[in-house]
Design a protein around this motif. Structure first.
Motif, mmCIF file in Angstrom:
data_model
loop_
_atom_site.group_PDB
_atom_site.id
_atom_site.type_symbol
_atom_site.label_atom_id
_atom_site.label_comp_id
_atom_site.label_asym_id
_atom_site.label_seq_id
_atom_site.Cartn_x
_atom_site.Cartn_y
_atom_site.Cartn_z
ATOM 1 N N TRP A 120 -11.956 -11.624 24.545
ATOM 2 C CA TRP A 120 -10.708 -11.460 25.435
ATOM 3 C C TRP A 120 -9.933 -12.927 25.376
ATOM 4 N N ASN A 121 -10.765 -14.038 25.425
ATOM 5 C CA ASN A 121 -9.854 -15.341 25.432
ATOM 6 C C ASN A 121 -9.207 -15.470 24.013
ATOM 7 N N LEU A 122 -9.907 -15.065 22.999
ATOM 8 C CA LEU A 122 -9.049 -15.224 21.641
ATOM 9 C C LEU A 122 -7.740 -14.059 21.600
ATOM 10 N N ALA A 123 -7.844 -13.177 22.310
ATOM 11 C CA ALA A 123 -6.648 -12.343 22.362
ATOM 12 C C ALA A 123 -5.535 -12.988 22.998
ATOM 13 N N ALA A 124 -5.653 -13.991 24.039
ATOM 14 C CA ALA A 124 -4.678 -14.808 24.427
ATOM 15 C C ALA A 124 -4.051 -15.811 23.473
ATOM 16 N N ALA A 125 -4.512 -15.914 22.086
ATOM 17 C CA ALA A 125 -4.257 -17.020 21.253
ATOM 18 C C ALA A 125 -3.244 -16.233 20.028
ATOM 19 N N THR A 126 -2.432 -17.113 19.657
ATOM 20 C CA THR A 126 -1.461 -16.618 18.654
ATOM 21 C C THR A 126 -1.547 -17.324 17.469
ATOM 22 N N PRO A 127 -1.429 -16.845 16.156
ATOM 23 C CA PRO A 127 -1.634 -17.617 14.964
ATOM 24 C C PRO A 127 -0.632 -18.786 14.914
ATOM 25 N N PRO A 128 -1.065 -20.137 14.894
ATOM 26 C CA PRO A 128 -0.378 -21.392 14.719
ATOM 27 C C PRO A 128 0.649 -21.019 13.483
ATOM 28 N N ALA A 129 1.765 -21.425 13.818
ATOM 29 C CA ALA A 129 2.717 -21.495 12.742
ATOM 30 C C ALA A 129 2.479 -22.554 11.522
ATOM 31 N N THR A 130 1.814 -23.472 11.697
ATOM 32 C CA THR A 130 1.427 -24.604 10.770
ATOM 33 C C THR A 130 0.234 -24.063 9.841
ATOM 34 N N VAL A 131 -0.369 -23.106 9.979
ATOM 35 C CA VAL A 131 -1.660 -22.530 9.214
ATOM 36 C C VAL A 131 -1.281 -21.367 8.576
ATOM 37 N N GLU A 132 -1.636 -21.475 7.392
ATOM 38 C CA GLU A 132 -1.082 -20.173 6.493
ATOM 39 C C GLU A 132 -2.189 -19.346 6.486
ATOM 40 N N LEU A 133 -2.265 -18.239 7.213
ATOM 41 C CA LEU A 133 -3.047 -17.346 7.239
ATOM 42 C C LEU A 133 -2.869 -15.809 6.739
ATOM 43 N N LYS A 134 -3.562 -15.225 6.027
ATOM 44 C CA LYS A 134 -3.352 -13.655 5.598
ATOM 45 C C LYS A 134 -2.988 -12.876 6.522
ATOM 46 N N THR A 135 -2.362 -11.768 6.565
ATOM 47 C CA THR A 135 -2.447 -10.859 7.593
ATOM 48 C C THR A 135 -3.340 -9.594 7.188
ATOM 49 N N MET A 136 -3.569 -8.741 8.359
ATOM 50 C CA MET A 136 -4.382 -7.919 7.996
ATOM 51 C C MET A 136 -4.086 -6.602 7.142
ATOM 52 N N PRO A 137 -2.771 -6.433 7.097
ATOM 53 C CA PRO A 137 -2.211 -5.481 6.258
ATOM 54 C C PRO A 137 -2.363 -6.071 4.760
ATOM 55 N N GLN A 138 -2.465 -7.347 4.357
ATOM 56 C CA GLN A 138 -2.615 -8.047 3.268
ATOM 57 C C GLN A 138 -4.182 -7.847 2.732
ATOM 58 N N ARG A 139 -4.858 -8.167 3.824
ATOM 59 C CA ARG A 139 -6.364 -7.995 3.633
ATOM 60 C C ARG A 139 -6.823 -6.530 3.357
ATOM 61 N N MET A 140 -6.028 -5.420 3.921
ATOM 62 C CA MET A 140 -6.501 -4.137 3.727
ATOM 63 C C MET A 140 -6.043 -3.198 2.663
ATOM 64 N N SER A 141 -4.913 -3.825 2.177
ATOM 65 C CA SER A 141 -4.123 -3.260 1.091
ATOM 66 C C SER A 141 -4.823 -2.529 -0.042
ATOM 67 N N THR A 142 -6.143 -3.107 -0.461
ATOM 68 C CA THR A 142 -6.629 -2.280 -1.431
ATOM 69 C C THR A 142 -7.553 -1.046 -1.076
ATOM 70 N N TYR A 143 -7.718 -1.054 0.411
ATOM 71 C CA TYR A 143 -8.654 -0.094 0.914
ATOM 72 C C TYR A 143 -8.163 1.126 1.728
ATOM 73 N N VAL A 144 -6.784 1.362 1.734
ATOM 74 C CA VAL A 144 -6.073 2.327 2.101
ATOM 75 C C VAL A 144 -5.751 3.323 0.964
ATOM 76 N N THR A 145 -5.655 4.622 1.316
ATOM 77 C CA THR A 145 -5.165 5.386 0.395
ATOM 78 C C THR A 145 -3.463 5.782 0.509
ATOM 79 N N ASP A 146 -3.135 5.623 1.811
ATOM 80 C CA ASP A 146 -1.710 5.555 2.273
ATOM 81 C C ASP A 146 -1.095 4.351 2.411
ATOM 82 N N PRO A 147 -0.350 3.797 1.782
ATOM 83 C CA PRO A 147 0.379 2.477 1.995
ATOM 84 C C PRO A 147 1.001 2.427 3.396
ATOM 85 N N ALA A 148 1.441 3.461 4.028
ATOM 86 C CA ALA A 148 2.223 3.541 5.181
ATOM 87 C C ALA A 148 1.116 3.364 6.427
ATOM 88 N N GLU A 149 -0.052 3.455 6.144
ATOM 89 C CA GLU A 149 -1.105 3.038 7.279
ATOM 90 C C GLU A 149 -1.134 1.414 7.454
#
Length: 266
Positions: A120-149
């Motif tokens: 819950w505490n982590l849910a209040a945080a936002t990704p810092p603009a100064t740190v390059e992070l992958k997005t979950m769509p990027q990380r999951m792109s290989t594992y969906v059969t429908d890219p729209a998901e």
């Protein structure tokens, strides 16, 4: 792939550390975890610190910098980073030593409520603009059969994503999160969804695991098809890891857990 864990601290590494900390009076090598070549608790004159490290030419050396960069934005959730050393072919991080023990995810464990509070505490945080992070769509792109998901996984929450019990320390009545190498950005419900998998692997059935995840404020706001798609993607991801059989038996347990979860979602 698992990274080979050294059984003792190399002499050159100890000298580099002592140039920052002063004399080290004792070393306890740590066996938990898979991502570091060095993981050790060092006893100094007045305190202990935790050190983790990789050779600078290791394929996952980037995880060291990711942890260093994200640390200032995870205070009160993670141990504070005290220093970073990059020399002699090594990349070393020195953290405050929280002590404590690894979380117990088994049914009925009092740790479950503490883990939820951290989430819950982590849910209040936002990704810092100064740190390059992958997005979950990027990380999951290989594992969906429908890219729209992939759009289902979009969001602006800071996510830990690696809820292995070894990465959650129970200390002073709190759950604190370590190993932020796989921090990402995405929908806020994804961390509790990933926790579901570890809960199943720890002895909960899929329905029990989801009932715990549903206590997270983002869960009930999420359309069921979004979670369905994520469960299927996780099943495919862990199948690919289990098929490679690295780092070992626990990957097959996680694959079985994702199968149980995806079946429950169906």
């Amino acid at each position: 792939m698992a990274t080979h864990r050294l059984a003792e601290l190399p002499t050159d590494v100890l000298k580099m550390i002592e140039s920052v900390t002063g004399p080290v009076h004792g070393v306890d090598m740590v066996s938990a975890g898979y991502n570091s070549e060095i993981a050790a608790r060092l006893h100094l004159a007045r305190v202990t610190i935790f050190v983790k490290g990789l050779r600078q030419d290791h394929p996952r050396a980037w995880t060291q910098q990711r942890e260093a960069d994200i640390n200032p934005h995870t205070r009160d959730l993670a141990p504070a980073l005290l220093w970073q050393i990059k020399e002699g072919g090594w990349d070393l991080l020195g953290f405050e030593d929280l002590g404590g023990r690894h979380a117990d995810y088994s049914p009925g464990s009092p740790d479950l409520e503490l883990v939820l509070q951290a989430m819950w505490n982590l849910a209040a945080a936002t990704p810092p603009a100064t740190v390059e992070l992958k997005t979950m769509p990027q990380r999951m792109s290989t594992y969906v059969t429908d890219p729209a998901e992939l759009r289902f996984f979009e969001g602006h929450a800071l996510l830990h994503t690696d809820w292995k019990p070894d990465n959650v320390l129970i200390t002073n009545g709190q759950a604190r999160l370590v190993d932020w190498a796989w921090a990402s950005s995405g929908a806020a419900w994804i961390d509790p969804a990933l926790w579901v998998i570890w809960l199943i692997a720890s002895g909960h059935n899929a329905q029990e695991a989801e009932s715990l995840a549903a206590l997270h404020p983002a869960w009930d706001k999420t359309p069921a098809p979004h979670i369905d798609a994520f469960a299927r993607a996780q099943q495919r991801l862990w199948k690919s890891i289990a098929d490679a059989d690295q780092p070992g038996e626990w990957t097959h347990q996680l694959h079985a857990a994702t199968q149980a979860w995806a079946e429950q979602r169906r």
